[in-house]
Each structure stands twice: as C-alpha cells, then as structure tokens.
Design a protein around this motif. Structure first.
Motif, short mmCIF file in Angstrom:
data_model
loop_
_atom_site.label_atom_id
_atom_site.label_comp_id
_atom_site.label_asym_id
_atom_site.label_seq_id
_atom_site.Cartn_x
_atom_site.Cartn_y
_atom_site.Cartn_z
N LYS A 78 0.82 -1.35 0.14
CA LYS A 78 -0.09 0.05 -0.06
C LYS A 78 0.86 1.32 -0.07
O LYS A 78 1.91 1.17 0.70
CB LYS A 78 -0.76 -0.10 1.26
CG LYS A 78 -2.25 0.83 1.10
CD LYS A 78 -3.20 0.50 2.15
CE LYS A 78 -4.37 1.06 1.83
NZ LYS A 78 -5.62 1.03 3.08
N ASP A 118 -2.48 5.33 0.23
CA ASP A 118 -3.94 4.67 0.34
C ASP A 118 -4.02 3.95 -0.68
O ASP A 118 -5.48 3.90 -1.31
CB ASP A 118 -4.74 5.81 0.95
CG ASP A 118 -4.69 6.53 2.00
OD1 ASP A 118 -4.26 5.58 2.95
OD2 ASP A 118 -4.87 7.59 2.47
N GLU A 119 -3.22 3.50 -1.90
CA GLU A 119 -3.55 3.03 -2.89
C GLU A 119 -2.91 1.52 -2.97
O GLU A 119 -1.40 1.49 -2.53
CB GLU A 119 -3.16 3.57 -4.07
CG GLU A 119 -3.32 2.94 -5.43
CD GLU A 119 -2.60 3.70 -6.79
OE1 GLU A 119 -3.32 3.55 -7.60
OE2 GLU A 119 -1.89 4.46 -6.44
N GLY A 123 0.19 0.73 -9.41
CA GLY A 123 -1.25 0.77 -8.92
C GLY A 123 -1.92 -0.57 -9.43
O GLY A 123 -1.65 -0.87 -10.73
N GLN A 134 -5.71 -3.05 -9.26
CA GLN A 134 -6.94 -3.22 -8.82
C GLN A 134 -7.44 -4.47 -8.05
O GLN A 134 -6.73 -5.55 -8.73
CB GLN A 134 -8.05 -2.90 -9.76
CG GLN A 134 -8.23 -1.64 -10.30
CD GLN A 134 -9.29 -1.47 -11.56
OE1 GLN A 134 -9.60 -2.42 -12.06
NE2 GLN A 134 -9.72 -0.22 -11.59
#
Length: 448
Positions: free
Chosen positions: A379, A382-383, A398, A400
C-alpha cells in the motif's frame, strides 16, 4: 590561575602537533534480495465472519378483539407443583397451539347469541311450514288435473248424446214429411236433442272450470315454492347471524397461535380489555426453531447462497455448532448496504434463547482469477500497489484488487505511474515479494 593558563597552553600545542585523519569513501548499499512471482489463476476461499443475533422464529402479540372483562387466566399444567399463586399462564409458560391463555366475560354477547339462535329456530319452523304448504299446493294441482279429466270425460259423453239426438231429430223430420210418424213423436225427438245440446254446453263449461282450477292450483304451487325459497333465505340469514355472533364469542378465548413460550403478560383476572389495538395482553414466541440473523457486507453479499454451510458460536453455549443458510433478503439494506442472512437452528430443548449474541463464520469459494501472494501486495498513499521487476529495479504500479484470503489476493488490472490506462494481467508479469521492504525505482536482486 597561572597553573590553569599553563595547562591550557600545553593542551593547545599538543593538539596542533596531531595529524588530520584521511576521509573514508562511502560503502555502496547492497541491493535487497527479493523473490519473484507471476500471477496465477486460483480459486480463493473467502471467509466471512460477522456478529449475529438469535431471534424467535415467530413472535405474536395478542390483543383483545372485543371489549370485555377478564373472567380468568388459564391454569398452566407445567406449574402444578408450584405455589398456588404461580399456577396460571404467565411469562415463561410453555404453551401448545390453540391452548387457551385467558377467557373474557361479555354477558351481552351471550344474550345476543341466544337471541340469534331463537330467530334461526323460528325461521326453520317457517321453512318447514312453507314446505308443507308447497306439498299441499302440489296435491291441489294433481286434484285439479283429475277434475279436468273428469270434466272432459263428461264432455265426451254429452257430445255423444248430442250427436245421437241430432241425428234422431233429422231423421224424425223426414219421417213426418213421409207420413211415417206423427208430429208429436218428432217433437219429442227434437226435445231430446235440445236436452243433449244443453248437456253438451254444461260439459263444456265444466271443462273450462276445471282448466281454470288447474291454473289456480299451479299458481298456488308456484307461490308455495317462492314461500319456501323466501323462508329458506331468511333461515340462511339467521344462521349467518348465529355464526357471526358465535365467531365473536370465540374472541372471548385468547389462544396460543402456535407451540411456543409466553414472553409477556400484561393482564390479570378482572381487568377490562379495550378493543383499541393499543394495549396487548400476551406475547408468545416460537422458539423451535430459532433464527440466527446476521448481516453480510455488500462486497461479500454475492457469495452467500441458500443451503451454504456456516459455523456458529453462541454466547454462553459451548461448543459451537453448524448450520446452513436458510434464506436471505436478496436485496441489500439501503442504509447499511448489507445483506440480511438467516439460519434456522433447531431448538427442541429451548437452550438457545432469543436475543443471544452469535458469531457466524461463512466460507465461500471465489471463482478463479489472477492471484498473487498476499505479501506481494502493498500500500502506498492509500492505494494498493505491486512492484514489477524491470531492468533490476522495482517499479511500483497501482493495482485493482478483487477478493482474497490470508494467503492470496486476487488482482484485476494494474496502472503505471503517470498514466491513466489500466492494463490487464496476463500471467507473464514478474512481481517482487515481499512488497513492504521496497520502494519505487529501488535496485533489487532476484533470489532463488
């Protein structure tokens, strides 16, 4: 003071005679050794743990349908050995379906019931009377038809006499002309003919009268049928009134709607019950089975299906048990965004009480998708991120996420820094792990 100044001078001189050490060159940092993994398609076992509450399977609040005074509370056979003040239906009493809990006294309703019954008996007698009148009218029709037959028979006889004397009168007239008989004999024959003619007219009148009598008898019979129908209708109305009042009398007996336990009692003998729907008298709960109710968050709602196995841990009851999902609300609560899930739990001995805290554990297999070890997902800002291994460096991207468990996390797509396009995983990407010790652009060494 002199001694102090001398010592200070010697110290300064000694320091000036020392040689300055040579500066040491910085030691280069060693690149951390990481393990490289590739995304693999795996089925993840998702564990959902949520708090729950035990609820009665059904709970009904009983009200008075009609106003009246409480005549008495029923005796509780399970409390026969208790004190005389605790032998009646009360909270904690186990009851059976249709067992009477209390009886109301409504004297005016009893009198109305007697009146309705008397009215019904009166109309029943009228039906019987009308039925007999109809039978008499039917017999009258039969008698009238017999008179018609008799009158027609007399008409036939009169017609035969008429025809005979008409023929005799014609023949006598010819014989008088020929001098065979005298005029007196002819006149007697003519008189006989006239008498036969009158008899025929009388027979015709009798037939007409008999036909009229038949019509009147038939009309009387039809009226008798209508009278019977009317009397029967009045009787049906009276019986309906009896049933209505009797149904109201049934409301004077408050009965248990099902097998269960009384959880609330708010009435005593002699109390007046108002039929206003505001003041309840009893509450009865069905506790076998009970419902274990819990809420599943929106993210996991799609994993819950009827018949799914669950593990239950109930406060104060050990060991825990197992059950199956009995039903769900299917739609989510718009406020909490959660799915209501219920598990029916048998409770024949009544050990599980409504209101008990429950802990529910549900395990579901998530459909296979690209997956990484949980340690490979980190992380940053906050991603969720992972580190690609490219040219000996860790490149942060990043990512998903889908679902995961303690060991594995499902990933969908990744996006490089400074771009807006998401890229699907293909299974050929090299991902460094663990991610917690890495930073973007950091040189790394790939271990075995």
């Amino acid at each position: 003071m002199r001694k102090f100044l001398l010592l200070a001078s010697l110290a300064v001189a000694g320091g000036c005679n020392r040689s300055t050490p040579t500066a040491t060159a910085p030691v280069p940092a060693t690149a951390p050794v990481v393990t490289v993994v590739k995304p693999q398609r795996k089925t993840v076992q998702r564990v959902v743990e949520q708090p729950g509450t035990v609820q009665a399977f059904e709970e009904v609040t009983l009200f008075a349908k009609i106003p009246g005074y409480v005549r008495a509370l029923s005796a509780d056979p399970d409390k026969a050995s208790h004190s005389e003040h605790d032998r009646l239906i009360d909270i904690g009493s186990r009851v059976k379906k249709d067992q009477i809990l209390a009886e109301l006294s409504v004297p005016e309703l009893e009198e109305e019931f007697k009146q309705k019954e008397a009215t019904a008996r009166q109309y029943a007698a009228e039906v019987q009377q009308a039925t007999k009148a109809h039978a008499a009218a039917t017999a009258g029709v039969t008698a009238a038809k017999a008179q018609v037959a008799e009158a027609k028979a007399g008409l036939t006889r009169a017609q035969a006499l008429y025809d005979r004397w008409q023929s005799e009168a014609t023949r006598a007239a010819k014989l008088v002309t020929g001098g065979v008989i005298d005029a007196q004999t002819r006149d007697e024959t003519v008189n006989q003919f006239k008498a036969a003619e009158a008899g025929k007219a009388e027979a015709d009148a009798k037939v007409t009268s008999a036909d009229a009598a038949v019509a009147k008898a038939q009309a009387d019979a039809e009226k008798a049928i209508a009278d019977v129908t009317t009397a029967e209708a009045r009787l049906d109305v009276a019986k309906a009134d009896v049933r209505r009042v009797d149904a109201l009398r049934g409301y004077t007996r408050l009965k248990a709607p099902f097998d269960g336990i009384v959880t609330r009692r708010a009435v005593s003998a002699g109390d007046f019950t108002a039929a206003d729907g505001k003041h309840s008298l009893f509450a009865v709960a069905r506790i076998d089975p009970v419902r274990v109710v819990f809420q599943v968050p929106e993210a996991d709602a799609g994993l819950v299906t009827a018949g799914q196995d669950v593990k239950l841990a109930l406060q104060g009851l050990s060991p825990g048990g197992t059950g199956k999902v009995t039903r769900t609300s299917w739609s989510l609560d718009p406020g909490s965004r959660t799915l209501r899930v219920e598990v029916d739990l048998p409770n024949p001995e009544g050990k599980v009480r409504p209101g008990t805290y429950a802990k529910v554990r549900l395990t579901a297999d998530v459909p296979p998708d690209w997956s990484l070890p949980a340690a490979a997902v980190g992380k940053a800002n906050d991603e969720a991120v992972v580190y690609l291994v490219e040219d000996g460096k860790a490149v942060r991207v990043g990512v998903q996420l889908a679902r995961g468990d303690a060991q594995t996390t499902q990933v969908l797509r990744f996006k490089r820094s400074g771009t807006t396009a998401w890229v699907d995983f293909t299974g050929t990407e090299l991902i460094a792990t663990p991610s917690a010790s890495l930073s973007d652009g950091q040189p790394i060494s790939v271990g075995p």
